[in-house]
Motif scaffolding. Sequence first.
Motif, mmCIF file in Angstrom:
data_model
loop_
_atom_site.group_PDB
_atom_site.id
_atom_site.type_symbol
_atom_site.label_atom_id
_atom_site.label_comp_id
_atom_site.label_asym_id
_atom_site.label_seq_id
_atom_site.Cartn_x
_atom_site.Cartn_y
_atom_site.Cartn_z
ATOM 1 N N ARG A 97 0.829 -1.208 0.000
ATOM 2 C CA ARG A 97 0.000 0.000 0.000
ATOM 3 C C ARG A 97 0.861 1.254 0.000
ATOM 4 N NH1 ARG A 97 -4.656 -1.235 4.607
ATOM 5 N NH2 ARG A 97 -5.764 -2.909 3.471
ATOM 6 N N ALA A 98 1.923 1.243 0.783
ATOM 7 C CA ALA A 98 2.795 2.421 0.865
ATOM 8 C C ALA A 98 3.484 2.696 -0.464
ATOM 9 C CB ALA A 98 3.834 2.215 1.966
ATOM 10 N N GLU A 99 3.694 1.651 -1.266
ATOM 11 C CA GLU A 99 4.361 1.813 -2.552
ATOM 12 C C GLU A 99 3.393 2.190 -3.661
ATOM 13 O OE1 GLU A 99 6.430 -1.826 -3.239
ATOM 14 O OE2 GLU A 99 8.002 -1.409 -1.757
ATOM 15 N N ALA A 100 2.090 2.155 -3.391
ATOM 16 C CA ALA A 100 1.077 2.431 -4.411
ATOM 17 C C ALA A 100 0.534 3.844 -4.281
ATOM 18 C CB ALA A 100 -0.066 1.424 -4.303
ATOM 19 N N ASP A 101 0.064 4.383 -5.397
ATOM 20 C CA ASP A 101 -0.585 5.686 -5.383
ATOM 21 C C ASP A 101 -2.048 5.575 -4.966
ATOM 22 O OD1 ASP A 101 1.762 6.820 -6.340
ATOM 23 O OD2 ASP A 101 1.135 6.632 -8.433
ATOM 24 N N ALA A 102 -2.659 4.419 -5.237
ATOM 25 C CA ALA A 102 -4.075 4.229 -4.908
ATOM 26 C C ALA A 102 -4.322 2.763 -4.579
ATOM 27 C CB ALA A 102 -4.965 4.663 -6.070
ATOM 28 N N VAL A 103 -5.320 2.534 -3.724
ATOM 29 C CA VAL A 103 -5.763 1.196 -3.350
ATOM 30 C C VAL A 103 -7.243 1.108 -3.684
ATOM 31 C CG1 VAL A 103 -6.035 -0.461 -1.467
ATOM 32 C CG2 VAL A 103 -4.082 1.109 -1.481
ATOM 33 N N VAL A 104 -7.667 0.020 -4.342
ATOM 34 C CA VAL A 104 -9.060 -0.061 -4.786
ATOM 35 C C VAL A 104 -9.718 -1.338 -4.284
ATOM 36 C CG1 VAL A 104 -8.431 -1.130 -6.994
ATOM 37 C CG2 VAL A 104 -10.613 0.062 -6.792
ATOM 38 N N VAL A 105 -10.978 -1.214 -3.874
ATOM 39 C CA VAL A 105 -11.825 -2.359 -3.517
ATOM 40 C C VAL A 105 -13.192 -2.142 -4.140
ATOM 41 C CG1 VAL A 105 -10.644 -2.820 -1.322
ATOM 42 C CG2 VAL A 105 -12.658 -1.325 -1.370
ATOM 43 N N GLY A 106 -13.982 -3.228 -4.169
ATOM 44 C CA GLY A 106 -15.342 -3.131 -4.669
ATOM 45 C C GLY A 106 -16.336 -2.927 -3.554
ATOM 46 N N SER A 107 -17.570 -2.658 -3.929
ATOM 47 C CA SER A 107 -18.610 -2.390 -2.940
ATOM 48 C C SER A 107 -18.926 -3.616 -2.103
ATOM 49 C CB SER A 107 -19.881 -1.893 -3.644
ATOM 50 O OG SER A 107 -20.315 -2.835 -4.616
ATOM 51 N N GLY A 108 -18.775 -4.818 -2.672
ATOM 52 C CA GLY A 108 -19.028 -6.027 -1.903
ATOM 53 C C GLY A 108 -18.063 -6.175 -0.748
ATOM 54 N N THR A 109 -16.786 -5.932 -1.007
ATOM 55 C CA THR A 109 -15.776 -5.980 0.045
ATOM 56 C C THR A 109 -16.051 -4.899 1.088
ATOM 57 O OG1 THR A 109 -14.086 -6.891 -1.418
ATOM 58 C CG2 THR A 109 -13.309 -5.726 0.533
ATOM 59 N N LEU A 110 -16.482 -3.747 0.630
ATOM 60 C CA LEU A 110 -16.772 -2.658 1.563
ATOM 61 C C LEU A 110 -17.894 -3.053 2.518
ATOM 62 C CD1 LEU A 110 -15.862 0.350 2.030
ATOM 63 C CD2 LEU A 110 -17.970 0.974 0.861
ATOM 64 N N ARG A 111 -18.938 -3.672 1.971
ATOM 65 C CA ARG A 111 -20.063 -4.069 2.826
ATOM 66 C C ARG A 111 -19.687 -5.218 3.757
ATOM 67 N NH1 ARG A 111 -22.833 -3.208 -2.125
ATOM 68 N NH2 ARG A 111 -22.704 -5.442 -2.632
ATOM 69 N N ALA A 112 -18.887 -6.155 3.253
ATOM 70 C CA ALA A 112 -18.576 -7.340 4.051
ATOM 71 C C ALA A 112 -17.530 -7.076 5.129
ATOM 72 C CB ALA A 112 -18.096 -8.459 3.132
ATOM 73 N N ASP A 113 -16.502 -6.283 4.788
ATOM 74 C CA ASP A 113 -15.351 -6.144 5.689
ATOM 75 C C ASP A 113 -15.166 -4.754 6.285
ATOM 76 O OD1 ASP A 113 -14.817 -8.783 5.058
ATOM 77 O OD2 ASP A 113 -13.348 -8.276 3.499
ATOM 78 N N ASP A 114 -15.827 -3.739 5.719
ATOM 79 C CA ASP A 114 -15.607 -2.355 6.143
ATOM 80 C C ASP A 114 -14.114 -2.059 6.277
ATOM 81 O OD1 ASP A 114 -16.236 0.237 6.922
ATOM 82 O OD2 ASP A 114 -16.501 -0.275 9.036
ATOM 83 N N PRO A 115 -13.336 -2.251 5.202
ATOM 84 C CA PRO A 115 -11.880 -2.068 5.284
ATOM 85 C C PRO A 115 -11.502 -0.610 5.463
ATOM 86 C CG PRO A 115 -12.540 -2.309 3.012
ATOM 87 C CD PRO A 115 -13.779 -2.555 3.829
ATOM 88 N N HIS A 116 -10.312 -0.403 6.032
ATOM 89 C CA HIS A 116 -9.810 0.953 6.263
ATOM 90 C C HIS A 116 -8.927 1.419 5.106
ATOM 91 C CE1 HIS A 116 -7.433 4.044 8.733
ATOM 92 N NE2 HIS A 116 -8.655 4.482 8.665
ATOM 93 N N LEU A 117 -8.075 0.518 4.617
ATOM 94 C CA LEU A 117 -7.256 0.704 3.413
ATOM 95 C C LEU A 117 -6.094 1.681 3.562
ATOM 96 C CD1 LEU A 117 -9.952 0.671 0.577
ATOM 97 C CD2 LEU A 117 -8.676 -1.245 1.556
ATOM 98 N N ALA A 118 -5.965 2.348 4.685
ATOM 99 C CA ALA A 118 -4.823 3.240 4.875
ATOM 100 C C ALA A 118 -3.597 2.429 5.294
ATOM 101 C CB ALA A 118 -5.140 4.297 5.928
ATOM 102 N N VAL A 119 -2.416 3.012 5.109
ATOM 103 C CA VAL A 119 -1.173 2.369 5.513
ATOM 104 C C VAL A 119 -1.004 2.514 7.015
ATOM 105 C CG1 VAL A 119 1.332 2.353 5.252
ATOM 106 C CG2 VAL A 119 -0.126 2.877 3.282
ATOM 107 N N ARG A 120 -0.686 1.414 7.671
ATOM 108 C CA ARG A 120 -0.423 1.441 9.107
ATOM 109 C C ARG A 120 0.917 0.766 9.386
ATOM 110 N NH1 ARG A 120 -5.537 -0.559 8.718
ATOM 111 N NH2 ARG A 120 -4.891 -2.644 9.414
ATOM 112 N N GLY A 121 1.551 1.167 10.473
ATOM 113 C CA GLY A 121 2.787 0.529 10.907
ATOM 114 C C GLY A 121 4.023 0.935 10.146
ATOM 115 N N ARG A 122 3.932 1.970 9.332
ATOM 116 C CA ARG A 122 5.090 2.447 8.586
ATOM 117 C C ARG A 122 5.166 3.966 8.717
ATOM 118 N NH1 ARG A 122 6.902 -1.722 5.340
ATOM 119 N NH2 ARG A 122 8.231 -0.325 4.146
ATOM 120 N N GLU A 123 6.380 4.457 8.897
ATOM 121 C CA GLU A 123 6.576 5.883 9.123
ATOM 122 C C GLU A 123 6.893 6.624 7.826
ATOM 123 O OE1 GLU A 123 9.574 6.361 12.061
ATOM 124 O OE2 GLU A 123 8.408 5.401 13.669
#
Length: 373
Positions: A190-216
Motif C-alpha cells: 500500500r505504501a508503494e502504491a498511489d491508490a488502493v481499490v476495492v469493490g462495494s461487496g468488500t466494503l459491505r462485508a469487511d468495512d476495510p480501512h485501506l490506509a497504511v499502518r505501521g510504517r513511518e
Amino acid sequence: MATATEADAMRRAIALAARALGSTSPNPVVGCVVLDARGRTVGEGWHQRAGGPHAEVNALRAAAEAGHDVRGGTAVVTLEPCNHTGRTGPCAQGLIDAGIARVVYAVADPNPTATGGAATLAAAGIETEGGLLADEAAAGNAAWLTSVLHHRPFVVWKYAATLDGRSAAADGTSRWISSAESRADVHRLRAEADAVVVGSGTLRADDPHLAVRGREDVTQPLRVVVDTNATVKPGARVLDDAAPTLIAVAEDADTRHLAGVETVRLPRGADGAGLDVAALLTALHERGVCSLLLEGGSTLAGAFLAAGAVDRVIGYLAPALLGSGPTALGDAGIGTIAQALRLDVTDVTRVGPDLRITATPIAPATASVPEEN
C-alpha cells in the motif's frame, strides 16, 4: 562499454530509486550514483518526492557536502537525465555544470517533455551510454513507464488465500487467513502504491480501512471504492480522514447521502451492471495515479483480469485448507482451459508461515467491470 564498477553502481542506483516507491508520482523513481575520476563512489541520491530535487542533484550535492571533486567523474543513473525545466531545473545541464565527463543511464526517457538529455550531454562533449541493466531499472519504474506509455495506472492485484484457493470460510469469515507477517507486507505494498481499490461487496462485508499502518513517513494512497450504485454508508471506515478517498459511481447513481465525499461518475460497462474499467483507469490516470493496488474482492479482481488490466499478481498463500467458501478469484471471462490466463512466476518468498508468489500475466484478455455482489 560499461565497466563492472559502473554495473555495480547501477545496481546500487536501482536500489536507491526503490526507496521512493509511492512518493514521487506523477514523476518516476530515479536513483543516481556518482563516481569520481578514479571510479570511487563519492555521491549517492534518489528522487524522493515530486517537486523536490532529482536524483542527480541529490547525488552531486552529497558529493559536494562530503568534499569530493566530481570533475572528470561518471554519473550512473537509472533514467536518462531530464532535459526540461519544470518545478526543478534540467538534470542534463546540472551534470554539465558539475564537470561530469561520462553519464551511464539504464532507461531512455519516453516522456516527450523531458527526453533529449542524452543528446544535450553529448553535444556538450560528455560521453554517454544508455541501456545498462535496462530491464532491471524498467521493472523498478514499471508504474511510471506504464503511465507515460499507456496512459493508465500500473495495476497490481493482491490477494490472500488458503492453499485450496479460498478467500473465506463457508460462513464468510476471513480473519485471518494470512499471517501477521503477510498483513504487514501488504502495508508495504500500500505504501508503494498511489491508490488502493476495492469493490462495494468488500466494503459491505469487511468495512476495510485501506490506509497504511505501521510504517513511518509514507504518503497515504488514495482509497478508491468501486461502488456503481453508491451503496456506501456514511460512517464507513474508508470515509475517515486517515487518507484521501474517492468513490467511483455510475453516471446515474444517487449520491445525495455522500455530501462532502469526493466521487467520480463513470459510464457503466457493456453489461450495464458495473463500471467500465477503462473509464475508471483513465479517471485515475488523470488524477496522477501511476500505480494501483487492487485489493478486492473476487468479483472485482475477475473483472480486472478479464479486462486485461492486471500487470502483476501477488498472492499470499496460507498453509491451510477450507474445502468450501468463496474463492479468491471470481468470473474472469474464461470458459475453457485454452483461454486460461497463464502467468510467469517471477518470485516466490516465504513470509512468516505463508508463501508470497509474484507473477505477471502472459496474455491479457478484454472485458468490462461488473458490479460486485
